[in-house]
Design a protein around this motif. Structure first.
Motif, PDB file in Angstrom:
ATOM      1  N   GLU A 113       1.522   8.589 -11.334  1.00 48.74           N
ATOM      2  CA  GLU A 113       0.336   8.927 -10.541  1.00 48.74           C
ATOM      3  C   GLU A 113       0.335   8.150  -9.226  1.00 48.74           C
ATOM      4  OE1 GLU A 113      -4.532   8.418 -10.650  1.00 48.74           O
ATOM      5  OE2 GLU A 113      -3.376   8.017 -12.473  1.00 48.74           O
ATOM      6  N   PHE A 114       0.660   6.871  -9.296  1.00 47.05           N
ATOM      7  CA  PHE A 114       0.640   6.016  -8.111  1.00 47.05           C
ATOM      8  C   PHE A 114       2.012   5.880  -7.456  1.00 47.05           C
ATOM      9  CE2 PHE A 114      -2.895   4.065 -10.688  1.00 47.05           C
ATOM     10  CZ  PHE A 114      -3.916   4.602  -9.923  1.00 47.05           C
ATOM     11  N   HIS A 115       3.058   6.449  -8.066  1.00 48.15           N
ATOM     12  CA  HIS A 115       4.429   6.307  -7.556  1.00 48.15           C
ATOM     13  C   HIS A 115       4.756   4.834  -7.351  1.00 48.15           C
ATOM     14  CE1 HIS A 115       4.838  10.619  -6.884  1.00 48.15           C
ATOM     15  NE2 HIS A 115       3.601  10.581  -6.440  1.00 48.15           N
ATOM     16  N   THR A 129       3.495  -7.049   0.831  1.00 49.57           N
ATOM     17  CA  THR A 129       2.407  -7.936   1.247  1.00 49.57           C
ATOM     18  C   THR A 129       2.586  -8.443   2.674  1.00 49.57           C
ATOM     19  OG1 THR A 129       3.567  -9.786   0.203  1.00 49.57           O
ATOM     20  CG2 THR A 129       1.860  -8.670  -1.101  1.00 49.57           C
ATOM     21  N   ASN A 130       3.835  -8.498   3.139  1.00 53.79           N
ATOM     22  CA  ASN A 130       4.100  -8.937   4.508  1.00 53.79           C
ATOM     23  C   ASN A 130       5.338  -8.193   5.015  1.00 53.79           C
ATOM     24  OD1 ASN A 130       4.863 -10.251   6.881  1.00 53.79           O
ATOM     25  ND2 ASN A 130       4.100 -12.225   6.168  1.00 53.79           N
ATOM     26  N   PRO A 131       5.127  -7.101   5.750  1.00 51.82           N
ATOM     27  CA  PRO A 131       6.268  -6.297   6.211  1.00 51.82           C
ATOM     28  C   PRO A 131       7.249  -7.086   7.085  1.00 51.82           C
ATOM     29  CG  PRO A 131       4.204  -5.142   6.592  1.00 51.82           C
ATOM     30  CD  PRO A 131       3.855  -6.534   6.153  1.00 51.82           C
ATOM     31  N   ARG A 132       6.741  -8.018   7.877  1.00 55.93           N
ATOM     32  CA  ARG A 132       7.600  -8.792   8.780  1.00 55.93           C
ATOM     33  C   ARG A 132       8.596  -9.644   7.993  1.00 55.93           C
ATOM     34  NH1 ARG A 132       4.911 -11.477  13.883  1.00 55.93           N
ATOM     35  NH2 ARG A 132       4.612  -9.272  14.216  1.00 55.93           N
ATOM     36  N   ASN A 133       8.127 -10.253   6.905  1.00 61.21           N
ATOM     37  CA  ASN A 133       8.993 -11.099   6.065  1.00 61.21           C
ATOM     38  C   ASN A 133       9.652 -10.316   4.937  1.00 61.21           C
ATOM     39  OD1 ASN A 133       7.896 -13.077   7.614  1.00 61.21           O
ATOM     40  ND2 ASN A 133       6.847 -14.142   5.965  1.00 61.21           N
ATOM     41  N   ARG A 134       9.315  -9.025   4.825  1.00 53.53           N
ATOM     42  CA  ARG A 134       9.805  -8.176   3.730  1.00 53.53           C
ATOM     43  C   ARG A 134       9.386  -8.742   2.370  1.00 53.53           C
ATOM     44  NH1 ARG A 134      14.531  -8.246   7.155  1.00 53.53           N
ATOM     45  NH2 ARG A 134      15.609  -9.520   5.638  1.00 53.53           N
ATOM     46  N   ALA A 135       8.166  -9.293   2.336  1.00 55.10           N
ATOM     47  CA  ALA A 135       7.638  -9.900   1.109  1.00 55.10           C
ATOM     48  C   ALA A 135       6.952  -8.844   0.252  1.00 55.10           C
ATOM     49  CB  ALA A 135       6.658 -11.012   1.446  1.00 55.10           C
ATOM     50  N   VAL A 136       7.137  -8.978  -1.072  1.00 58.42           N
ATOM     51  CA  VAL A 136       6.556  -8.045  -2.027  1.00 58.42           C
ATOM     52  C   VAL A 136       5.698  -8.817  -3.016  1.00 58.42           C
ATOM     53  CG1 VAL A 136       7.062  -6.308  -3.784  1.00 58.42           C
ATOM     54  CG2 VAL A 136       8.544  -6.516  -1.799  1.00 58.42           C
ATOM     55  N   GLY A 137       4.538  -8.273  -3.309  1.00 57.92           N
ATOM     56  CA  GLY A 137       3.653  -8.858  -4.307  1.00 57.92           C
ATOM     57  C   GLY A 137       2.995  -7.737  -5.079  1.00 57.92           C
ATOM     58  N   VAL A 138       1.754  -7.938  -5.446  1.00 65.49           N
ATOM     59  CA  VAL A 138       1.000  -6.897  -6.145  1.00 65.49           C
ATOM     60  C   VAL A 138      -0.338  -6.691  -5.445  1.00 65.49           C
ATOM     61  CG1 VAL A 138       2.074  -7.205  -8.405  1.00 65.49           C
ATOM     62  CG2 VAL A 138       0.092  -8.595  -7.804  1.00 65.49           C
ATOM     63  N   GLY A 139      -0.875  -5.489  -5.623  1.00 61.80           N
ATOM     64  CA  GLY A 139      -2.158  -5.171  -5.012  1.00 61.80           C
ATOM     65  C   GLY A 139      -2.659  -3.821  -5.472  1.00 61.80           C
ATOM     66  N   ASP A 140      -3.546  -3.253  -4.679  1.00 55.27           N
ATOM     67  CA  ASP A 140      -4.173  -1.968  -4.985  1.00 55.27           C
ATOM     68  C   ASP A 140      -3.110  -0.883  -5.142  1.00 55.27           C
ATOM     69  OD1 ASP A 140      -5.791   0.245  -5.203  1.00 55.27           O
ATOM     70  OD2 ASP A 140      -6.517   0.183  -3.136  1.00 55.27           O
ATOM     71  N   CYS A 141      -3.204  -0.152  -6.232  1.00 53.64           N
ATOM     72  CA  CYS A 141      -2.204   0.878  -6.525  1.00 53.64           C
ATOM     73  C   CYS A 141      -2.254   2.058  -5.562  1.00 53.64           C
ATOM     74  CB  CYS A 141      -2.364   1.380  -7.953  1.00 53.64           C
ATOM     75  SG  CYS A 141      -1.864   0.155  -9.179  1.00 53.64           S
ATOM     76  N   LYS A 142      -3.378   2.264  -4.902  1.00 53.78           N
ATOM     77  CA  LYS A 142      -3.493   3.387  -3.972  1.00 53.78           C
ATOM     78  C   LYS A 142      -2.993   3.025  -2.570  1.00 53.78           C
ATOM     79  CE  LYS A 142      -7.347   5.252  -6.545  1.00 53.78           C
ATOM     80  NZ  LYS A 142      -8.787   5.386  -6.639  1.00 53.78           N
ATOM     81  N   ALA A 143      -2.643   1.768  -2.372  1.00 51.41           N
ATOM     82  CA  ALA A 143      -2.269   1.300  -1.038  1.00 51.41           C
ATOM     83  C   ALA A 143      -0.916   1.838  -0.577  1.00 51.41           C
ATOM     84  CB  ALA A 143      -2.257  -0.223  -1.005  1.00 51.41           C
ATOM     85  N   GLN A 144       0.052   1.951  -1.478  1.00 51.37           N
ATOM     86  CA  GLN A 144       1.401   2.356  -1.087  1.00 51.37           C
ATOM     87  C   GLN A 144       2.027   3.197  -2.177  1.00 51.37           C
ATOM     88  OE1 GLN A 144       3.461  -1.326  -0.461  1.00 51.37           O
ATOM     89  NE2 GLN A 144       2.155  -1.944   1.220  1.00 51.37           N
ATOM     90  N   GLN A 145       2.896   4.106  -1.750  1.00 51.74           N
ATOM     91  CA  GLN A 145       3.671   4.884  -2.702  1.00 51.74           C
ATOM     92  C   GLN A 145       5.146   4.542  -2.504  1.00 51.74           C
ATOM     93  OE1 GLN A 145       2.779   9.062  -2.509  1.00 51.74           O
ATOM     94  NE2 GLN A 145       0.905   8.790  -3.648  1.00 51.74           N
ATOM     95  N   TRP A 146       5.853   4.474  -3.610  1.00 49.68           N
ATOM     96  CA  TRP A 146       7.272   4.112  -3.600  1.00 49.68           C
ATOM     97  C   TRP A 146       8.103   5.312  -4.049  1.00 49.68           C
ATOM     98  CZ3 TRP A 146       8.921  -0.883  -2.289  1.00 49.68           C
ATOM     99  CH2 TRP A 146       7.897  -1.806  -2.076  1.00 49.68           C
ATOM    100  N   ASP A 147       9.324   5.334  -3.598  1.00 48.55           N
ATOM    101  CA  ASP A 147      10.274   6.337  -4.053  1.00 48.55           C
ATOM    102  C   ASP A 147      11.075   5.698  -5.188  1.00 48.55           C
ATOM    103  OD1 ASP A 147      11.802   8.617  -4.239  1.00 48.55           O
ATOM    104  OD2 ASP A 147      13.104   8.107  -2.550  1.00 48.55           O
ATOM    105  N   ILE A 148      10.869   6.168  -6.408  1.00 53.04           N
ATOM    106  CA  ILE A 148      11.533   5.603  -7.574  1.00 53.04           C
ATOM    107  C   ILE A 148      12.538   6.633  -8.072  1.00 53.04           C
ATOM    108  CG2 ILE A 148      11.214   4.691  -9.902  1.00 53.04           C
ATOM    109  CD1 ILE A 148       8.359   3.896  -9.008  1.00 53.04           C
ATOM    110  N   LYS A 149      13.831   6.273  -7.979  1.00 51.61           N
ATOM    111  CA  LYS A 149      14.897   7.201  -8.346  1.00 51.61           C
ATOM    112  C   LYS A 149      15.743   6.651  -9.469  1.00 51.61           C
ATOM    113  CE  LYS A 149      15.462   9.442  -3.892  1.00 51.61           C
ATOM    114  NZ  LYS A 149      16.270   9.528  -2.696  1.00 51.61           N
ATOM    115  N   GLU A 150      16.071   7.533 -10.409  1.00 49.32           N
ATOM    116  CA  GLU A 150      16.997   7.157 -11.483  1.00 49.32           C
ATOM    117  C   GLU A 150      18.388   7.021 -10.904  1.00 49.32           C
ATOM    118  OE1 GLU A 150      17.559   8.848 -15.645  1.00 49.32           O
ATOM    119  OE2 GLU A 150      15.507   9.448 -15.147  1.00 49.32           O
ATOM    120  N   VAL A 151      19.094   5.995 -11.355  1.00 52.90           N
ATOM    121  CA  VAL A 151      20.458   5.752 -10.874  1.00 52.90           C
ATOM    122  C   VAL A 151      21.422   6.466 -11.784  1.00 52.90           C
ATOM    123  CG1 VAL A 151      22.177   3.980 -10.392  1.00 52.90           C
ATOM    124  CG2 VAL A 151      19.772   3.528  -9.962  1.00 52.90           C
TER     125      VAL A 151
END
Length: 151
Positions: A113-115, A129-151
Motif C-alpha cells: 500500500e505504501f510501497h 531523512t536528509n537527501p544531502r547526506n543520503r541519510a535514511v531513517g523512518v517516518g510517515d509512510c505516506k511521505a515517500q514511495q519506494w521502488d521495491i524489485k525482486e532480484v
C-alpha cells in the motif's frame, strides 16, 4: 534415465509419501523461511548497507551488482536482512545489527500500500531523512514511495 525410472518404480511399489507429507506429519515444527531478495530504490538511489556495522544504512547510486544493495525480506519472521544482520530502527537512523528474536525495532515487512518497508511496532516506514547526506531513517509512510524489485 533408466536409473531414475527404476527409482520411481521402487517408490511407487513401496507407496512412499512425498516430502511435503514428511514435513507435515514427521517434522511439522520445521521453520521454512519465506524469503524474497529485493532492491529498494528511489530515483536511481538504492537503500545500501554502506558496509554494515555501526555505519547507518544510507543511499548509494544503484549499481545492479547486488551486495550491499540486496535485501532479504523474511515475511514469516518480519525481518529485512543482509547475512545475519537485520535492519533495525535506532535513534541515529537505520542500522544493520545482529538479528534478535522479539526485537520490535527489527520488525519490518514489505508494505504494498505504501510501497515501502514498514515497521508495524512503531507504525513507520523507511524514509530519506536528509537527501544531502543520503541519510535514511523512518517516518510517515505516506511521505515517500519506494521502488521495491525482486532480484
Amino acid at each position: 534415465k533408466q536409473w531414475y525410472q527404476r527409482r520411481v518404480r521402487v517408490r511407487e511399489d513401496l507407496q512412499c509419501n512425498d516430502f511435503q507429507w514428511y514435513l507435515d506429519n514427521i517434522y511439522p515444527e520445521l521453520h521454512i523461511p519465506q524469503t524474497t531478495l529485493v532492491t529498494v530504490s528511489q530515483e536511481g538511489w538504492c537503500l545500501d548497507s554502506m558496509g554494515g556495522g555501526d555505519t547507518p544504512v544510507g543511499l548509494y547510486k544503484c549499481h545492479g551488482s547486488g551486495g550491499n544493495q540486496n535485501w532479504k525480506v523474511d515475511s514469516a519472521n518480519k525481518k529485512v536482512q543482509q547475512n545475519d544482520d537485520c535492519l533495525t530502527v535506532a535513534e541515529t537512523g537505520l542500522l544493520l545489527l545482529d538479528c534478535q528474536t522479539g526485537n520490535m525495532n527489527q520488525q519490518f515487512e514489505l508494505n504494498t500500500e505504501f510501497h515501502s518497508l514498514y515497521n508495524s511496532y512503531h507504525n513507520v516506514c523507511i524514509t530519506i531523512t536528509n537527501p544531502r547526506n543520503r541519510a535514511v531513517g523512518v517516518g510517515d509512510c505516506k511521505a515517500q514511495q519506494w521502488d521495491i524489485k525482486e532480484v
